[in-house]
Design a protein around this motif. Structure first.
Motif, PDB file in Angstrom:
ATOM      1  N   GLU A 157      21.734  49.095  -2.710  1.00  0.00           N
ATOM      2  CA  GLU A 157      20.187  49.489  -2.911  1.00  0.00           C
ATOM      3  C   GLU A 157      19.585  50.259  -1.906  1.00  0.00           C
ATOM      4  OE1 GLU A 157      16.429  47.489  -4.648  1.00  0.00           O
ATOM      5  OE2 GLU A 157      17.339  46.260  -3.662  1.00  0.00           O
ATOM      6  N   HIS A 158      20.071  49.773  -0.490  1.00  0.00           N
ATOM      7  CA  HIS A 158      19.429  50.311   0.804  1.00  0.00           C
ATOM      8  C   HIS A 158      20.216  51.728   1.233  1.00  0.00           C
ATOM      9  CE1 HIS A 158      17.713  46.371   1.142  1.00  0.00           C
ATOM     10  NE2 HIS A 158      19.105  45.861   1.092  1.00  0.00           N
ATOM     11  N   HIS A 159      21.094  52.238   0.364  1.00  0.00           N
ATOM     12  CA  HIS A 159      21.684  53.589   0.984  1.00  0.00           C
ATOM     13  C   HIS A 159      21.586  54.465  -0.516  1.00  0.00           C
ATOM     14  CE1 HIS A 159      23.421  51.491   4.220  1.00  0.00           C
ATOM     15  NE2 HIS A 159      23.523  50.500   3.602  1.00  0.00           N
ATOM     16  N   PRO A 160      21.220  55.752   0.004  1.00  0.00           N
ATOM     17  CA  PRO A 160      21.442  56.741  -1.068  1.00  0.00           C
ATOM     18  C   PRO A 160      22.768  57.105  -1.346  1.00  0.00           C
ATOM     19  CG  PRO A 160      19.517  57.413   0.540  1.00  0.00           C
ATOM     20  CD  PRO A 160      20.402  56.038   0.860  1.00  0.00           C
TER      21      PRO A 160
ATOM     22  N   ASP B  37      23.618  52.158 -13.857  1.00  0.00           N
ATOM     23  CA  ASP B  37      22.354  51.795 -13.866  1.00  0.00           C
ATOM     24  C   ASP B  37      22.143  50.389 -14.661  1.00  0.00           C
ATOM     25  OD1 ASP B  37      21.650  54.075 -12.376  1.00  0.00           O
ATOM     26  OD2 ASP B  37      20.740  55.088 -14.006  1.00  0.00           O
TER      27      ASP B  37
ATOM     28  N   THR C   3      17.694  48.731  -8.320  1.00  0.00           N
ATOM     29  CA  THR C   3      17.372  50.157  -8.451  1.00  0.00           C
ATOM     30  C   THR C   3      18.003  51.045  -7.391  1.00  0.00           C
ATOM     31  OG1 THR C   3      15.315  49.718  -9.619  1.00  0.00           O
ATOM     32  CG2 THR C   3      15.833  52.021  -9.096  1.00  0.00           C
ATOM     33  N   LEU C   4      19.048  51.825  -7.663  1.00  0.00           N
ATOM     34  CA  LEU C   4      19.724  52.569  -6.854  1.00  0.00           C
ATOM     35  C   LEU C   4      19.188  53.934  -6.605  1.00  0.00           C
ATOM     36  CD1 LEU C   4      23.649  51.932  -8.298  1.00  0.00           C
ATOM     37  CD2 LEU C   4      22.300  50.766  -6.119  1.00  0.00           C
ATOM     38  N   SER C   5      19.197  54.580  -5.473  1.00  0.00           N
ATOM     39  CA  SER C   5      18.470  55.824  -5.024  1.00  0.00           C
ATOM     40  C   SER C   5      19.698  56.783  -4.861  1.00  0.00           C
ATOM     41  CB  SER C   5      17.739  55.659  -3.874  1.00  0.00           C
ATOM     42  OG  SER C   5      18.546  55.339  -2.743  1.00  0.00           O
ATOM     43  N   THR C   6      19.399  57.998  -5.082  1.00  0.00           N
ATOM     44  CA  THR C   6      20.266  59.069  -5.143  1.00  0.00           C
ATOM     45  C   THR C   6      20.075  59.991  -3.966  1.00  0.00           C
ATOM     46  OG1 THR C   6      19.035  60.311  -6.611  1.00  0.00           O
ATOM     47  CG2 THR C   6      20.840  58.969  -7.640  1.00  0.00           C
TER      48      THR C   6
ATOM     49  N   GLN D  59      22.454  64.200  -7.510  1.00  0.00           N
ATOM     50  CA  GLN D  59      23.107  63.755  -9.040  1.00  0.00           C
ATOM     51  C   GLN D  59      23.911  65.015  -9.305  1.00  0.00           C
ATOM     52  OE1 GLN D  59      19.491  61.182 -10.288  1.00  0.00           O
ATOM     53  NE2 GLN D  59      19.226  63.290 -10.522  1.00  0.00           N
TER      54      GLN D  59
END
Length: 305
Positions: free
Chosen positions: A187-190, A205, A214-217, A220
């Protein structure tokens, strides 16, 4: 309705002009114009925009049906030929990139050994693109990510494959080398991920949501091999299937992390629900399943279903 009318419209769609379509069909332009006009009269709609040299929306709908009709005609001919002798004809197979690397060589060898008169054409693309080609009749069957949510297609599971994170050695996730990583850490890393709406992204997801994460990108990408390549080159960490790492690739400046709580991706064989598979396509399906049962057991992180 004469099949020549359908061939004429398909040729115009492919070549853009009536004159070019006539050359492709080895006839004269007046014949192509006449056939298209008669088809338009029968259907009561304008199918070709003569000024633009392109199909109208109605023409595009008709073209989609023509592709399916032609696929059924080709299948019918192959079926009859196969009943009078051995299996012969063409099969068009779509496959997503990473399975193609380890699955295609033994599949093509075995198909050639068992059915030497079957000619296979293979399309390598993403699941979304292959589904469109399959729906339109340009493919007979396709190896794609599951689940396949499409009312006109049916999919049967082939194998499951472990997900991993490829993390460049300079990234904090790779500080301790190969290990297991949690969603709380991710979660702490795009990350480099497949786009929303894809089967693979949906699975990732959903797993993250179960862990209330919630994952960040950072990007994509609709292409697993491209995603893995960027991770190999140090651009950023990526969640990809384990066979994205070719067996022949020398270990570089990156680590492979397993993800706790992330279920494997499922790969399925998709076909159209309407109509029957041709004899060559049926033969290819059986060879594919046979090869997977053998090869998947020798491929790390892959389990046949």
């Amino acid at each position: 309705m004469d099949l020549k009318y359908l061939d004429a419209l398909a040729a115009v769609a492919t070549h853009g002009r009536f004159s070019a379509a006539a050359r492709a069909l080895r006839t004269v332009q007046s014949n192509v114009s006449s056939h298209v006009a008669k088809l338009e009269d029968e259907l009561g709609a304008l199918l070709v925009d003569r000024a633009m040299g392109s199909l109208t929306p109605e023409g595009e709908v008709v073209l989609a049906r023509i592709k399916r009709i032609n696929a059924e005609i080709a299948a019918m001919r192959a079926d009859v030929a196969s009943m009078t002798s051995h299996v012969t004809g063409d099969v068009h197979l779509g496959i997503i990139g990473t399975p193609g690397r380890w699955l295609l060589p033994p599949f093509l060898d075995e198909l050639r050994r068992l059915h030497p008169d079957v000619t296979a054409t293979v399309v390598d693309s993403t699941t979304l693109a292959l589904i469109r080609l399959l729906e339109g009749g340009e493919l007979d069957l396709a190896v794609v990510n599951a689940p396949v949510d499409h009312e006109e297609l049916a999919a049967t599971p082939l194998f499951e494959e472990e997900f991993v994170v490829i993390a460049p050695s300079t990234h904090p996730l790779a500080a301790d080398g190969d290990r297991e990583v949690s969603f709380a850490e991710l979660e702490h890393h795009p990350l480099l991920l497949s786009p929303p709406g894809s089967a693979m992204r949906g699975r990732i997801d959903a797993a993250a949501a179960r862990h209330r994460v919630t994952l960040s990108t950072m990007a994509q990408l609709d292409g697993i091999r491209l995603t893995a390549t960027l991770a190999f080159q140090g651009y950023g960490p990526a969640i990809v299937p384990i066979t994205s790492i070719p067996e022949w690739t020398e270990r570089g400046d990156w680590s492979v992390l397993t993800v706790s709580g992330l279920l494997p991706r499922q790969v399925a064989l998709a076909i159209r629900q309407r109509g029957m598979l041709s004899a060559p396509a049926t033969a290819a399906r059986e060879v594919l399943r046979h090869v997977i049962r053998i090869v998947a057991t020798r491929t790390h992180g892959v389990v046949p279903v």
